[in-house]
Design an enzyme around this catalytic site. Sequence first.
Site, PDB file in Angstrom:
ATOM      1  N   GLU A   1     -28.924 -17.362 -13.881  1.00 18.81           N
ATOM      2  CA  GLU A   1     -30.084 -17.628 -14.798  1.00 18.81           C
ATOM      3  C   GLU A   1     -30.752 -18.813 -14.518  1.00 18.81           C
ATOM      4  O   GLU A   1     -32.080 -19.032 -14.789  1.00 18.81           O
ATOM      5  CB  GLU A   1     -29.492 -17.157 -16.059  1.00 18.81           C
ATOM      6  CG  GLU A   1     -29.580 -15.928 -16.498  1.00 18.81           C
ATOM      7  CD  GLU A   1     -30.458 -14.837 -16.794  1.00 18.81           C
ATOM      8  OE1 GLU A   1     -31.699 -15.613 -16.733  1.00 18.81           O
ATOM      9  OE2 GLU A   1     -30.460 -13.643 -16.532  1.00 18.81           O
TER      10      GLU A   1
ATOM     11  N   SER B   1     -51.621  30.089 -38.596  1.00 19.16           N
ATOM     12  CA  SER B   1     -52.767  30.035 -39.443  1.00 19.16           C
ATOM     13  C   SER B   1     -52.845  28.457 -40.237  1.00 19.16           C
ATOM     14  O   SER B   1     -53.694  28.499 -40.793  1.00 19.16           O
ATOM     15  CB  SER B   1     -52.599  31.056 -40.379  1.00 19.16           C
ATOM     16  OG  SER B   1     -52.888  32.371 -39.588  1.00 19.16           O
TER      17      SER B   1
END
Length: 778
Positions: A117, A399
């Site tokens: 890192e 519906s």
Amino acid sequence: MTEEMSRVERGRNSTKNNKRPSQPNPKKSGSKWKRILKYTFWTIVILIVVGGFVGAGLFAYYASSAPKVTNSALVGTSQTKFLDKDGDVFYSTGSKRETAKQNEIPKKMRMAVVSIEDRRFYKHHGVDPRRILGAAFANVTGSSLGLQGGSTLTQQLIKLTVFSTNSSDQTFKRKAQEAWLATKLEKQYSKNQILTLYMNKVYMGNGVYGMKTAAEYYFNKDISELTVPQMALLAGLPQSPSGYDPYSNPKGATSRRNDVLKAMANNDVISQSDATKYSQTSIKTGLTSDHDTVDSESEDAKVDDAYITSVRNKLTSLGYDLNKDGLVVQTNLDSDVQQRAYDIANTDDYVSWKDDLMQVGLTVTNPNNGQVMAQIGGRKQNGLQGSNRATNTNRSSGSTAKPLVDYGPAVENLSWSTNHSVDDSAYTYPGTNTPVYDADRSYLGKITMRKALAQSRNIPAIKTLQEVGYDNSSAFLKKLGIPINSDKLVASSAIGIDVSSEQEAAAFSAFGNGGEYYKPQYISKITDQSGAVKEFKNSSSTAMKSSTAFMLTNMMKSVITDSYAKIINTSDYAQAGKTGVTAYDDSLNMPDKSASDAWFTGFTKTAAISVWTGYDEPNEEGHSLASGEQQFTPLRVYKALMDYIMSGAGADGSDWDMPNTVKSSTINGVKEYSVVGADTSSEKTISQAVKKSSSRSTPSRSSSSAQPSSSSESSETPSSEGPSSSSESSEESETTESSDEQTSSSEEPESSSSSEEPSESSESSQPSTDNGGGDNAQ
């Protein structure tokens, strides 16, 4: 004379000598360019100096406004928390975190992190200009081993403590503050203290924060007991916890671990030969699958899982990283309603579920502001954040589409009255020989639009869509948050579209609140680690006229009083809604009158609830919904939840007031409504009772690839008796604009005397299925 001539000649010669030379003087030209270069040089110098002063001043200004970094913040977690509407935490990213003391962390573990890192960690003072230049060069050349961006470990700790990863936060101001705070932090803490704080805070994937917790999660070990390959795996995870997950991506995890080993060798932490040897170790060596703590916390999260998923999706779409940003997210969740919805879905105390495989998707919204109160994405689930059936849009609505696709646009664009005459007679899909059927295989002839919607007749719905037009229908849907282009609509869209419960709850809310559409809203406020607050307003857009909203709401009240939906009717509060059932095509050889999907979407002034029920694999044997009680399930779910909501303090169960854009007429004892100012001179309405046309039996259904065969939902139990009308005369009888004369739940609208079971067709020959994929954020 000679003397004079010579003087003249001499004068001429003198004049010639005084002429300007035709070519520039080289000396003067060179001097000009020198002046230009000199001016340019000094201009650049001045700009650099001024720019430096401005930059320094701006940096100082930004630094002065940088957030404070406290020890408690550095030690604390960067987990994101979700709060319900009352401010109580109902979800946090990650599991319980174990923090390591500085002397617990092996030197090789620390150096593994430093090597991959921030190799110069022990040499810089919080910001590393050399690292920044090196990272920029590495990004261009692609050789970034050991240089993961320009940020040092100290800067990364600052990010995890006070800033978010939201793309909108990646500004010069933020970078300046980050650099200032990093240099300041280095003066207050030792290098090993900073490294320990980072290793305890960083996100490690799978809901795990900190490397001590990660050692326990991945290897069931204390951090001091890890092998070098295991240390390398953990050191490499923070860059991409999901990308290097050893469970889901062992190949990627192996590659990343080996990169860390190489970096450790290059940094003289281990030898090159050891790096080579360790890289041969299987990534699965020592990896455990026993995660009791996380699993028990996941069980608690199941109650709110669908809501959590929707909030996470929204935050991700805004550019946040929930696992790193440490946000406090104020949501609109009503935890009491959510718990009741969960209990309804997962027990038999309120609803008799067919079996544990039967699924549900449910969304509850507040019609007055669009806030999502609760959401259920499935029942009897084993995992978390899987398919959210409440937001999936791959099942046919049946519906429940009719108010949205057909009758809403008809009132909005054509100013139809509620007693507008529609024709329920033999009909085929346009352009085909495929007949359209209703469940009772009969035709009612001329009926009112109100009755066509209440009895959910398919033929009038399809004819209405044809008259309204696909463009008008599409425009109406889009204003309600359902983006279906007109070229995607077909005749059968009139009786079913692919939609989610989230979309329907929001769309039907617009009918109930007078015509305003609110996008479903899960979040009201976000506070990041720096204390910055982002608020979300409940903004709306006009989706329809107030007349359309009221008239459709009034007609949908008749659905609850004059169809099989009457099983949820109550005098305790006014409500409206629409049922939906999707039938199978005959070619699938499923049980007679069975369905793949059953819906109900209903609303009061306080809440809108949309419920879907069905199976993830509806075409498998035993996964159909039988006519009767199994198809009534969404109604039962709705009623159980709406009764609970309406029993709460402040719930408004009053009826809707008629707006001044609508006028009413009493026709055959039924209040009907029309649009004020509309030209109804040519409108065909029903205003007197006539004998109902005789029903005709029809052959058995036939399937067609062009359009589906259709069957409609109707009342499971005989509907209330009322006059059946058929006429084309214009509206007449008494007219009033008083809200006192609205239709109430006690009125008896026109009804069919037939007793039919709910059963409707889908838009395709086979019902839609849930593919189990991710949910669709709102």
